[in-house]
Design a protein around this motif. Structure first.
Motif, PDB file in Angstrom:
ATOM      1  N   PHE A 100      -1.262   2.219   9.983  1.00 43.60           N
ATOM      2  CA  PHE A 100      -1.586   0.944  10.604  1.00 43.60           C
ATOM      3  C   PHE A 100      -1.852  -0.098   9.529  1.00 43.60           C
ATOM      4  N   LEU A 101      -1.644  -1.352   9.902  1.00 43.28           N
ATOM      5  CA  LEU A 101      -2.039  -2.467   9.037  1.00 43.28           C
ATOM      6  C   LEU A 101      -2.849  -3.429   9.900  1.00 43.28           C
ATOM      7  N   HIS A 102      -4.143  -3.469   9.647  1.00 42.70           N
ATOM      8  CA  HIS A 102      -5.037  -4.337  10.410  1.00 42.70           C
ATOM      9  C   HIS A 102      -5.097  -5.709   9.736  1.00 42.70           C
ATOM     10  N   LEU A 103      -4.952  -6.724  10.572  1.00 39.93           N
ATOM     11  CA  LEU A 103      -4.853  -8.100  10.072  1.00 39.93           C
ATOM     12  C   LEU A 103      -6.012  -8.942  10.612  1.00 39.93           C
ATOM     13  N   HIS A 104      -6.642  -9.717   9.739  1.00 41.21           N
ATOM     14  CA  HIS A 104      -7.686 -10.628  10.232  1.00 41.21           C
ATOM     15  C   HIS A 104      -7.795 -11.831   9.325  1.00 41.21           C
ATOM     16  N   THR A 105      -8.031 -12.979   9.939  1.00 42.20           N
ATOM     17  CA  THR A 105      -8.140 -14.274   9.267  1.00 42.20           C
ATOM     18  C   THR A 105      -7.003 -14.479   8.275  1.00 42.20           C
ATOM     19  N   SER A 119      -5.859  -4.726   5.915  1.00 42.86           N
ATOM     20  CA  SER A 119      -6.599  -3.480   5.810  1.00 42.86           C
ATOM     21  C   SER A 119      -5.762  -2.339   6.370  1.00 42.86           C
ATOM     22  N   PRO A 120      -5.321  -1.411   5.523  1.00 44.23           N
ATOM     23  CA  PRO A 120      -4.499  -0.314   6.025  1.00 44.23           C
ATOM     24  C   PRO A 120      -5.341   0.838   6.533  1.00 44.23           C
ATOM     25  N   PHE A 134       0.847  -1.201   0.000  1.00 41.92           N
ATOM     26  CA  PHE A 134       0.000   0.000   0.000  1.00 41.92           C
ATOM     27  C   PHE A 134       0.879   1.246   0.000  1.00 41.92           C
ATOM     28  N   VAL A 135       0.345   2.304  -0.622  1.00 41.77           N
ATOM     29  CA  VAL A 135       0.988   3.614  -0.595  1.00 41.77           C
ATOM     30  C   VAL A 135      -0.037   4.633  -0.121  1.00 41.77           C
ATOM     31  N   TYR A 136       0.364   5.468   0.802  1.00 46.77           N
ATOM     32  CA  TYR A 136      -0.450   6.604   1.222  1.00 46.77           C
ATOM     33  C   TYR A 136       0.327   7.871   0.937  1.00 46.77           C
ATOM     34  N   ASN A 137      -0.335   8.782   0.239  1.00 45.52           N
ATOM     35  CA  ASN A 137       0.265  10.057  -0.126  1.00 45.52           C
ATOM     36  C   ASN A 137      -0.636  11.141   0.437  1.00 45.52           C
ATOM     37  N   ASN A 171      -2.953   0.249  -4.088  1.00 46.40           N
ATOM     38  CA  ASN A 171      -3.273  -1.014  -3.423  1.00 46.40           C
ATOM     39  C   ASN A 171      -2.826  -2.083  -4.391  1.00 46.40           C
ATOM     40  N   ASN A 172      -1.723  -2.709  -4.074  1.00 47.33           N
ATOM     41  CA  ASN A 172      -1.071  -3.575  -5.034  1.00 47.33           C
ATOM     42  C   ASN A 172      -1.678  -4.971  -5.026  1.00 47.33           C
ATOM     43  N   SER A 173      -2.983  -5.032  -5.308  1.00 50.97           N
ATOM     44  CA  SER A 173      -3.687  -6.324  -5.375  1.00 50.97           C
ATOM     45  C   SER A 173      -3.519  -7.116  -4.091  1.00 50.97           C
ATOM     46  N   VAL A 174      -3.658  -6.424  -2.982  1.00 52.67           N
ATOM     47  CA  VAL A 174      -3.480  -7.075  -1.675  1.00 52.67           C
ATOM     48  C   VAL A 174      -4.812  -7.671  -1.225  1.00 52.67           C
TER      49      VAL A 174
END
Lengths: 111, 117
Positions: free
Chosen positions: B75-80, B65-66, B47-50, B57-60
């Motif tokens: 942040f990078l939220h992670l689930h399952t 979830s950023p 991911f890039v935030y400007n 969003n590089n096909s993630v």
């Protein structure tokens, strides 16, 4: 397609000179970066080339040929602490500020 | 604190857990990035935030979830997650050049070593 190639591993002796090559094929080009990464640590910036030629910074130099899609990182007077991975990255001109990284070259410096 | 910091440095989680990775940059930069680094693979941009806006969003997969509440925090939220998501997750920041294109050097944090069981 986009591709950046570097050798996977290199070995050299303390005090010697080593050249790490990087070739690239990308959809755009806005500069080439070299980073050093010690195991378990963050990549740290070493050099940046956007014009053809050699950039020298102390024991490290980096060369770029845009027409050939080629760069190298030259490390002189190798020290044991230079054992690390060296990452080549190209910044595309796509406007999304993307770096495309190579897999990195793991350099082992032997006493 | 200086540079780019990331917490936690190490994280072990099960596939049903929810966790978050945090990144903070103290360099006054206006762009932040998430990368994934797996063994024997190139650093992969996620991911890039400007200026706090997501520009890449590089096909993630959606299990990542950023969130970028301001230009200093990411942040990078992670689930399952899946076991193949085990990797080193690196955050970076840079200063986007006025008038574009391109960006100055990206500075990396130390990464979070994630293991998914």
């Amino acid at each position: 397609g986009q591709n950046i190639d570097q050798p996977t591993e290199m070995t050299a002796t303390e005090g010697a000179i080593v050249q790490i090559n990087c070739t690239y094929q990308t959809s755009g080009f806005n500069g080439l970066f070299w980073y050093q990464q010690h195991a378990g640590e963050a990549p740290t910036f070493l050099s940046y080339n956007v014009l053809d030629g050699l950039e020298e910074k102390g024991r490290f130099s980096s060369f770029l040929s845009r027409s050939k899609g080629y760069s190298y990182l030259l490390l002189k007077e190798l020290q044991m602490k230079d054992s690390a991975s060296y990452l080549c990255a190209v910044e595309e001109t796509s406007g999304t500020y993307k770096y495309i990284f190579g897999t990195g070259t793991r350099l082992k410096v032997l006493a | 604190e200086t540079g780019v910091t990331q917490t936690p440095r190490h994280l072990v989680m099960g596939m049903t857990n929810k966790k978050s990775l945090k990144c903070e940059q103290h360099l006054g930069h206006n762009a932040m990035y998430w990368y994934k680094q797996s063994a024997k693979k190139p650093l992969e941009l996620m991911f890039v935030y400007n200026f706090k806006e997501q520009t890449e969003n590089n096909s993630v997969p959606s299990r990542f979830s950023p969130e970028c509440p301001n230009s200093s925090h990411l942040f990078l939220h992670l689930h399952t997650l899946q076991p193949e998501d085990s990797a080193l997750y690196l955050c970076a920041s840079s200063q986007v050049r006025a008038g574009g294109p391109g960006t100055d050097t990206q500075y990396f944090g130390p990464g979070t070593r994630l293991t998914v069981l």
